[in-house]
Design an enzyme around this catalytic site. Structure first.
Site, PDB file in Angstrom:
ATOM      1  N   ASN A 212      15.944  59.111   9.757  1.00 34.86           N
ATOM      2  CA  ASN A 212      15.406  58.180  10.748  1.00 34.86           C
ATOM      3  C   ASN A 212      16.573  57.496  11.429  1.00 34.86           C
ATOM      4  OD1 ASN A 212      12.947  58.743   9.607  1.00 34.86           O
ATOM      5  ND2 ASN A 212      12.302  56.604   9.552  1.00 34.86           N
ATOM      6  N   ASP A 281       8.799  58.830   6.487  1.00 30.85           N
ATOM      7  CA  ASP A 281       7.400  58.917   6.052  1.00 30.85           C
ATOM      8  C   ASP A 281       7.101  60.259   5.405  1.00 30.85           C
ATOM      9  OD1 ASP A 281       6.691  56.368   6.898  1.00 30.85           O
ATOM     10  OD2 ASP A 281       6.335  57.043   8.950  1.00 30.85           O
ATOM     11  N   LYS A 291      22.634  76.848   1.327  1.00 30.65           N
ATOM     12  CA  LYS A 291      22.554  76.563   2.767  1.00 30.65           C
ATOM     13  C   LYS A 291      21.645  77.594   3.440  1.00 30.65           C
ATOM     14  CE  LYS A 291      25.255  76.227   6.952  1.00 30.65           C
ATOM     15  NZ  LYS A 291      26.408  76.775   7.637  1.00 30.65           N
ATOM     16  N   PHE A 326       8.790  45.316   8.697  1.00 33.70           N
ATOM     17  CA  PHE A 326       9.045  45.490  10.123  1.00 33.70           C
ATOM     18  C   PHE A 326       8.025  46.488  10.667  1.00 33.70           C
ATOM     19  CE2 PHE A 326      13.069  43.510  11.529  1.00 33.70           C
ATOM     20  CZ  PHE A 326      13.372  42.852  10.344  1.00 33.70           C
ATOM     21  N   LYS A 340      -0.333  46.326  10.358  1.00 34.41           N
ATOM     22  CA  LYS A 340       0.524  46.607   9.188  1.00 34.41           C
ATOM     23  C   LYS A 340       0.550  45.428   8.218  1.00 34.41           C
ATOM     24  CE  LYS A 340       3.054  50.238  11.434  1.00 34.41           C
ATOM     25  NZ  LYS A 340       4.210  50.754  12.143  1.00 34.41           N
ATOM     26  N   LYS A 344      -0.614  46.384   4.572  1.00 38.56           N
ATOM     27  CA  LYS A 344       0.432  46.396   3.536  1.00 38.56           C
ATOM     28  C   LYS A 344       0.471  45.098   2.731  1.00 38.56           C
ATOM     29  CE  LYS A 344       3.012  49.765   6.201  1.00 38.56           C
ATOM     30  NZ  LYS A 344       4.183  50.633   6.153  1.00 38.56           N
TER      31      LYS A 344
HETATM   32  N1  CTP Z   1       7.868  51.346   4.981  1.00 36.60           N
HETATM   33  C1  CTP Z   1       7.962  51.509   3.615  1.00 36.60           C
HETATM   34  N2  CTP Z   1       7.848  52.762   3.073  1.00 36.60           N
HETATM   35  C2  CTP Z   1       7.605  53.816   3.853  1.00 36.60           C
HETATM   36  C3  CTP Z   1       7.491  53.654   5.265  1.00 36.60           C
HETATM   37  C4  CTP Z   1       7.630  52.401   5.790  1.00 36.60           C
HETATM   38  O1  CTP Z   1       8.177  50.540   2.897  1.00 36.60           O
HETATM   39  N3  CTP Z   1       7.502  55.013   3.306  1.00 36.60           N
HETATM   40  C5  CTP Z   1       8.004  49.984   5.519  1.00 36.60           C
HETATM   41  C6  CTP Z   1       9.130  49.835   6.519  1.00 36.60           C
HETATM   42  O2  CTP Z   1      10.345  49.498   5.905  1.00 36.60           O
HETATM   43  C7  CTP Z   1       8.602  48.688   7.393  1.00 36.60           C
HETATM   44  C8  CTP Z   1       7.099  48.877   7.371  1.00 36.60           C
HETATM   45  O3  CTP Z   1       6.822  49.669   6.215  1.00 36.60           O
HETATM   46  O4  CTP Z   1       8.889  47.444   6.856  1.00 36.60           O
HETATM   47  C9  CTP Z   1       6.525  49.577   8.573  1.00 36.60           C
HETATM   48  O5  CTP Z   1       7.227  50.772   8.806  1.00 36.60           O
HETATM   49  P1  CTP Z   1       6.984  51.651  10.106  1.00 36.60           P
HETATM   50  O6  CTP Z   1       7.857  52.835  10.065  1.00 36.60           O
HETATM   51  O7  CTP Z   1       7.025  50.768  11.325  1.00 36.60           O
HETATM   52  O8  CTP Z   1       5.490  52.059   9.975  1.00 36.60           O
HETATM   53  P2  CTP Z   1       4.741  53.025   9.013  1.00 36.60           P
HETATM   54  O9  CTP Z   1       4.019  52.224   7.991  1.00 36.60           O
HETATM   55  O10 CTP Z   1       5.652  54.093   8.496  1.00 36.60           O
HETATM   56  O11 CTP Z   1       3.631  53.630   9.972  1.00 36.60           O
HETATM   57  P3  CTP Z   1       3.807  54.497  11.338  1.00 36.60           P
HETATM   58  O12 CTP Z   1       5.084  55.275  11.155  1.00 36.60           O
HETATM   59  O13 CTP Z   1       2.601  55.334  11.374  1.00 36.60           O
HETATM   60  O14 CTP Z   1       3.880  53.486  12.450  1.00 36.60           O
END
Ligand code: CTP
Length: 404
Positions: A212, A281, A291, A326, A340, A344
């Site tokens: 990411n 994700d 490789k 975030f 969120k 969460k």
């Molecule tokens: N987060 C987490 N664990 C994951 C993915 C995200 O703890 N596997 C946390 C991130 O650090 C952030 C929050 O969840 O604080 C939201 O992350 P974001 O990437 O904006 O959203 P997602 O929940 O992954 O949803 P989407 O990608 O569908 O927007």
């Protein structure tokens, strides 16, 4: 809560070769907003860096002589009161004087008169540093309450290698700020904070990853703001270019799974957990052990979802710990942040726009909105990540009932 930039910082420069680096330390402090910076040069210090150079940088004449006409008793008024006296670099000689209470020049008398905290940054040849006399003096100073910034090991001006190098200007400035702020405690003193920062990298094969975009800059600014507010900060650092403050403990991780394990392992001992990381994700279902060679055909990668760390924390610790997340979005930031927050079970979500030059990855500025469990929303049109970090800490102090 912000940086206490109005406090006086007195920098003592003693006669070591690293004295030329002290100019950069002063510049770094100025960049962070500190304006009341005074300097003291020892007689030998002036051989390495001139009063003209130091005076030009600070805009004020350095103090060099206890008996300078018109500046009588300045060795007292300069440091009573002062935010901090930082001796950068501190030679073996000045350490010995401080440890023995010898007051025979401006800096050593100012040390005895100083009512604020004192930090020394020893810097010298490794043998001098390791000499029992120097070790004894440093141990004595620590007992006297002096903060000691240990030197780095590496290539020294004398051509040898070993401990004795003055750390880089940013690290020295970090420590000066840290000691300056911690003397008064701060609203979050005694609270333990974990900050997950940066990105994660999911291996495809031994040489390739899916990652990411994240520099870790926001996490770094948060670490600074929390620590300056008195909290004990531990960073779980993923990928990215950010250099975290030296006074924070750091655990390095690569994958989402490693980040989850590190955060969950430390979570029970924390009061506040901030998920500022861009966590993958999805991760490859299987990893190639060798490789993967190209063969010109389509390559199908099967990805499996990772664990949502913040959601796991929300399920386990809702109402028990302060949880911050975030929401990095390209549109509908506030709406997504609210969603969120509920999904969460977080106490605060920082919604922010990504993918534009003035907000998001690598940028120093950010467009954000703070969405809290109490339904309050505070938008920030465009703000530096540094400033936003202090606003977040202020909001969390309020949530924790610690705002002053
Ligand atoms: N987060 C987490 N664990 C994951 C993915 C995200 O703890 N596997 C946390 C991130 O650090 C952030 C929050 O969840 O604080 C939201 O992350 P974001 O990437 O904006 O959203 P997602 O929940 O992954 O949803 P989407 O990608 O569908 O927007």
């Amino acid at each position: 809560m912000n940086r206490q930039t109005g406090q006086r910082i007195v920098i003592g420069i003693s006669g070591g070769i690293a004295a030329y680096k002290t100019v950069n330390v002063i510049r770094e402090l100025q960049k962070r907003g500190y304006r009341d910076i005074e300097t003291i040069l020892t007689a030998n210090g002036t051989r390495f860096v001139t009063p003209v150079t130091v005076g030009a940088i600070t805009g004020k004449l350095p103090y060099t002589d206890t008996f300078e006409p018109g500046r009588a008793l300045s060795h007292i008024s300069l440091v009573q009161p002062c935010g901090i006296l930082a001796v950068v670099p501190a030679t073996a000689d000045i350490l010995a004087k401080f440890a023995g209470g010898i007051a025979d020049d401006f800096l050593s008398t100012a040390y005895l008169a100083c009512t604020g905290p004192v930090l020394v940054a020893p810097s010298m040849n490794s043998e001098m540093y390791r000499h029992p006399a120097t070790e004894r003096n440093i141990a004595r100073l620590k007992k006297d309450g002096v903060h000691v910034l240990e030197p780095d090991a590496g290539y020294l001006a004398c051509g040898s290698e070993g401990p004795g190098r003055m750390p880089d200007a940013e690290t020295v400035a970090d420590m000066i700020e840290f000691v300056l702020h911690r003397k008064t405690g701060g609203p979050l003193s005694g609270m333990r904070v974990i900050i997950a920062s940066g990105g994660t990298a999911e291996p495809i094969d031994p040489v390739r990853t899916i990652t990411n975009r994240s520099s870790g800059k926001m996490g770094k600014e948060l670490a600074t703001a929390f620590a300056l507010a008195g909290a004990d900060v531990e960073i779980v650092a993923g990928t990215g270019t950010a250099c975290y403050p030296a006074y924070c403990r750091q655990t390095k991780v690569q994958t989402a799974s490693e980040m989850k394990d590190a955060v969950l392992k430390k979570a029970s001992a924390a009061d506040i957990i901030v998920m500022a990381a861009a966590v993958a994700d999805y991760t490859p279902e299987t990893v190639f052990h060798e490789k993967k060679k190209k063969d010109g055909n389509l390559l199908n990668l099967r990805l499996k979802p990772t664990t949502d760390i913040l959601k796991t924390l929300g399920t386990r610790f809702e109402g028990e710990k302060i949880l911050v997340g975030f929401a990095a979005e390209t549109s509908n930031v506030e709406e997504s942040a609210k969603k969120k927050l509920t999904e969460k079970k977080a106490d605060l979500i920082v919604g922010n726009i990504v993918g534009v030059p003035d907000s998001g990855f690598e940028a120093d500025t950010i467009r954000a909105v703070l969405v809290a469990k109490d339904q309050s929303t505070v938008p920030y049109e465009k703000i530096s990540k540094e400033e936003l970090a202090f606003h977040i800490v202020e909001k969390i102090s309020a949530i924790a009932g610690r705002n002053k």
